[in-house]
Design an enzyme around this catalytic site. Structure first.
Site, PDB file in Angstrom:
ATOM      1  N   TYR A  42      -2.085   0.272  10.061  1.00  0.00           N
ATOM      2  CA  TYR A  42      -2.219  -0.348   8.726  1.00  0.00           C
ATOM      3  C   TYR A  42      -0.921  -0.193   7.920  1.00  0.00           C
ATOM      4  CZ  TYR A  42      -4.018  -1.050   3.984  1.00  0.00           C
ATOM      5  OH  TYR A  42      -4.216  -1.494   2.699  1.00  0.00           O
ATOM      6  N   ARG A  95     -10.545  15.698   6.777  1.00  0.00           N
ATOM      7  CA  ARG A  95     -10.493  14.506   7.632  1.00  0.00           C
ATOM      8  C   ARG A  95      -9.130  14.439   8.310  1.00  0.00           C
ATOM      9  NH1 ARG A  95     -12.191   9.302   4.195  1.00  0.00           N
ATOM     10  NH2 ARG A  95      -9.970   9.164   3.904  1.00  0.00           N
ATOM     11  N   SER A 141       0.821  -1.217   0.000  1.00  0.00           N
ATOM     12  CA  SER A 141       0.000   0.000   0.000  1.00  0.00           C
ATOM     13  C   SER A 141       0.847   1.255   0.000  1.00  0.00           C
ATOM     14  CB  SER A 141      -0.886   0.017   1.243  1.00  0.00           C
ATOM     15  OG  SER A 141      -1.521   1.270   1.371  1.00  0.00           O
ATOM     16  N   VAL A 158     -13.140   7.057  -2.108  1.00  0.00           N
ATOM     17  CA  VAL A 158     -13.913   8.269  -2.408  1.00  0.00           C
ATOM     18  C   VAL A 158     -14.670   8.139  -3.731  1.00  0.00           C
ATOM     19  CG1 VAL A 158     -11.949   9.506  -3.485  1.00  0.00           C
ATOM     20  CG2 VAL A 158     -13.807  10.785  -2.446  1.00  0.00           C
TER      21      VAL A 158
HETATM   22  C1  UD2 Z   1      -6.047   5.565   0.633  1.00  0.00           C
HETATM   23  C2  UD2 Z   1      -6.440   4.105   0.819  1.00  0.00           C
HETATM   24  C3  UD2 Z   1      -5.999   3.617   2.163  1.00  0.00           C
HETATM   25  C4  UD2 Z   1      -4.519   3.893   2.405  1.00  0.00           C
HETATM   26  C5  UD2 Z   1      -4.252   5.385   2.195  1.00  0.00           C
HETATM   27  C6  UD2 Z   1      -2.765   5.677   2.306  1.00  0.00           C
HETATM   28  C7  UD2 Z   1      -8.486   3.744  -0.448  1.00  0.00           C
HETATM   29  C8  UD2 Z   1      -9.980   3.541  -0.379  1.00  0.00           C
HETATM   30  N1  UD2 Z   1      -7.885   3.978   0.730  1.00  0.00           N
HETATM   31  O1  UD2 Z   1      -6.779   6.379   1.519  1.00  0.00           O
HETATM   32  O2  UD2 Z   1      -6.230   2.227   2.249  1.00  0.00           O
HETATM   33  O3  UD2 Z   1      -3.755   3.120   1.526  1.00  0.00           O
HETATM   34  O4  UD2 Z   1      -4.669   5.763   0.875  1.00  0.00           O
HETATM   35  O5  UD2 Z   1      -2.498   7.026   2.147  1.00  0.00           O
HETATM   36  O6  UD2 Z   1      -7.885   3.659  -1.505  1.00  0.00           O
HETATM   37  N2  UD2 Z   1     -13.158  12.127   0.754  1.00  0.00           N
HETATM   38  C9  UD2 Z   1     -14.130  13.103   0.605  1.00  0.00           C
HETATM   39  N3  UD2 Z   1     -15.441  12.729   0.687  1.00  0.00           N
HETATM   40  C10 UD2 Z   1     -15.844  11.443   0.931  1.00  0.00           C
HETATM   41  C11 UD2 Z   1     -14.827  10.436   1.089  1.00  0.00           C
HETATM   42  C12 UD2 Z   1     -13.493  10.826   1.007  1.00  0.00           C
HETATM   43  O7  UD2 Z   1     -13.822  14.278   0.393  1.00  0.00           O
HETATM   44  O8  UD2 Z   1     -17.053  11.176   0.982  1.00  0.00           O
HETATM   45  C13 UD2 Z   1     -11.735  12.526   0.632  1.00  0.00           C
HETATM   46  C14 UD2 Z   1     -10.872  12.101   1.786  1.00  0.00           C
HETATM   47  O9  UD2 Z   1     -10.953  12.996   2.863  1.00  0.00           O
HETATM   48  C15 UD2 Z   1      -9.486  12.099   1.121  1.00  0.00           C
HETATM   49  C16 UD2 Z   1      -9.792  11.691  -0.325  1.00  0.00           C
HETATM   50  O10 UD2 Z   1     -11.182  11.892  -0.501  1.00  0.00           O
HETATM   51  O11 UD2 Z   1      -8.929  13.395   1.125  1.00  0.00           O
HETATM   52  C17 UD2 Z   1      -9.467  10.238  -0.620  1.00  0.00           C
HETATM   53  O12 UD2 Z   1     -10.056   9.440   0.392  1.00  0.00           O
HETATM   54  P1  UD2 Z   1     -10.103   7.829   0.333  1.00  0.00           P
HETATM   55  O13 UD2 Z   1     -10.687   7.376   1.613  1.00  0.00           O
HETATM   56  O14 UD2 Z   1     -10.728   7.379  -0.930  1.00  0.00           O
HETATM   57  O15 UD2 Z   1      -8.592   7.400   0.192  1.00  0.00           O
HETATM   58  P2  UD2 Z   1      -7.252   7.798   1.035  1.00  0.00           P
HETATM   59  O16 UD2 Z   1      -6.316   8.386   0.052  1.00  0.00           O
HETATM   60  O17 UD2 Z   1      -7.577   8.560   2.259  1.00  0.00           O
END
Ligand code: UD2
Length: 309
Positions: free
Chosen positions: A140, A267, A116, A184
């Site tokens: 994680y 977040r 990851s 997301v």
């Molecule tokens: C990703 C991986 C996680 C880990 C991480 C390491 C996914 C799903 N998760 O998390 O497992 O590897 O990277 O850095 O691939 N957001 C919104 N609105 C929503 C949901 C999310 O604005 O309804 C934003 C969230 O705050 C973030 C971005 O979208 O800034 C991406 O969020 P995510 O949960 O899809 O993935 P990430 O990069 O946090």
């Protein structure tokens, strides 16, 4: 040839199974169905064995006769690992060690591991490249780098070939949008289609390197079959960054209406920018992602339409 896919009824594992079947490989999917689903294997000619990677005997029995193992089973949520680090440790570290121990005992040729981008943590260097020092900031991330280190030791110690793929933000059909910590893209697409409000955490200018799940399955197939890559680690991403604002504009074009989100507080623990250096996978595996973000979004929208019928 036979392959075991742990987490084989999950989002990424089921796509790997489909890719292996298409190559004529006999596939055993090992999954405890805690987040995986039987229906993810619909239309895929894989044998499902229901079991938990913490159960070494069950895992070993499923691995009998396998030449290749793709280890995707994990507690995949970063927040869940923060809430319950003992659970994620047991599944993600002990589970990975169990896979490696059984691979050694059963003469498996190669193990490919789902790593990851979380192992890079908040280190600001961009793009992230495989030579950077790991700096995980969550249980994680610690668990994923520990898995990688075990994989690195295995070829020399026990003659089992290993490859780690560090996934960035994977998206596509069968990703479950139902938890607040789901990817997301799956959340945005489901909400765009159902007309539910979309929330952007922060200003929407954070970036991620989104990669389509079909491309991830192809990277796995190559990591399992290309000679001369044992012991290596590769980023799996497009090597491009997309802001959430751009993502919503693309999605709006696809669904044919303006998607005005609500903006909420960023977040906690979110990284700001993420983009991968993808040159190593290109050079060693001959792999580059083929599906652009907008095309992948279109495929995902089409898929949601088929399951909502
Ligand atoms: C990703 C991986 C996680 C880990 C991480 C390491 C996914 C799903 N998760 O998390 O497992 O590897 O990277 O850095 O691939 N957001 C919104 N609105 C929503 C949901 C999310 O604005 O309804 C934003 C969230 O705050 C973030 C971005 O979208 O800034 C991406 O969020 P995510 O949960 O899809 O993935 P990430 O990069 O946090």
């Amino acid at each position: 040839m036979r392959a075991l896919v742990t987490g084989g009824a999950g989002f990424i594992g089921s796509h790997i199974g489909a890719r292996l079947c298409a190559a004529g490989i006999d596939v055993v999917a090992f999954d405890d169905l805690s987040t995986g689903k039987r229906e993810n294997l619909a239309g895929i000619d894989a044998r499902l064995v229901v079991g938990d990677v913490r159960d070494r005997a069950a895992l070993g029995a499923a691995m009998a006769g396998c030449d290749l193992v793709f280890h995707e089973a994990a507690v995949v949520s970063v927040p869940k690992s923060v809430e319950d680090p003992q659970l994620s440790h047991d599944v993600n570290i002990q589970g990975t060690l169990n896979v490696l121990l059984e691979a050694r005992a059963r003469g498996v040729k190669r193990v490919v591991f789902a790593g990851s981008a979380a192992i890079y943590g908040e280190e600001p260097t961009l793009p992230k490249h495989e030579g950077m020092l790991p700096a995980p900031i969550s249980p994680y991330g610690v668990e994923k780098i520990t898995g990688e280190l075990y994989l690195k030791a295995w070829p020399k110690l026990y003659g089992v070939e290993t490859v780690t793929l560090r996934y960035f933000n994977v998206f596509g059909p069968r990703q479950d949008p139902s938890s607040p910590y789901s990817g997301v893209i799956s959340i945005f697409v489901q909400r765009a289609l159902s007309g539910a409000p979309i929330t952007v955490f922060g200003d929407g200018l954070q970036t991620r390197d989104f990669v389509f799940v079909g491309d991830v399955a192809e990277a796995n197939y190559l990591a399992g079959t290309v000679p001369g890559v044992s012991g290596a680690t590769f980023n799996v991403a497009r090597g491009e960054q997309t802001t959430l604002v751009e993502l919503l504009a693309m999605l709006g074009r696809i669904v044919g209406r303006d998607l005005s989100p609500t903006f909420a507080e960023a977040r906690g623990g979110d990284i700001r920018y993420s983009i991968a250096d993808v040159s190593a996978a290109r050079a060693a595996l001959g792999w580059t992602a083929q599906v652009g973000v907008e095309d992948g979004l279109r495929k995902l929208v089409d898929w949601f339409a088929t399951i909502q019928r």
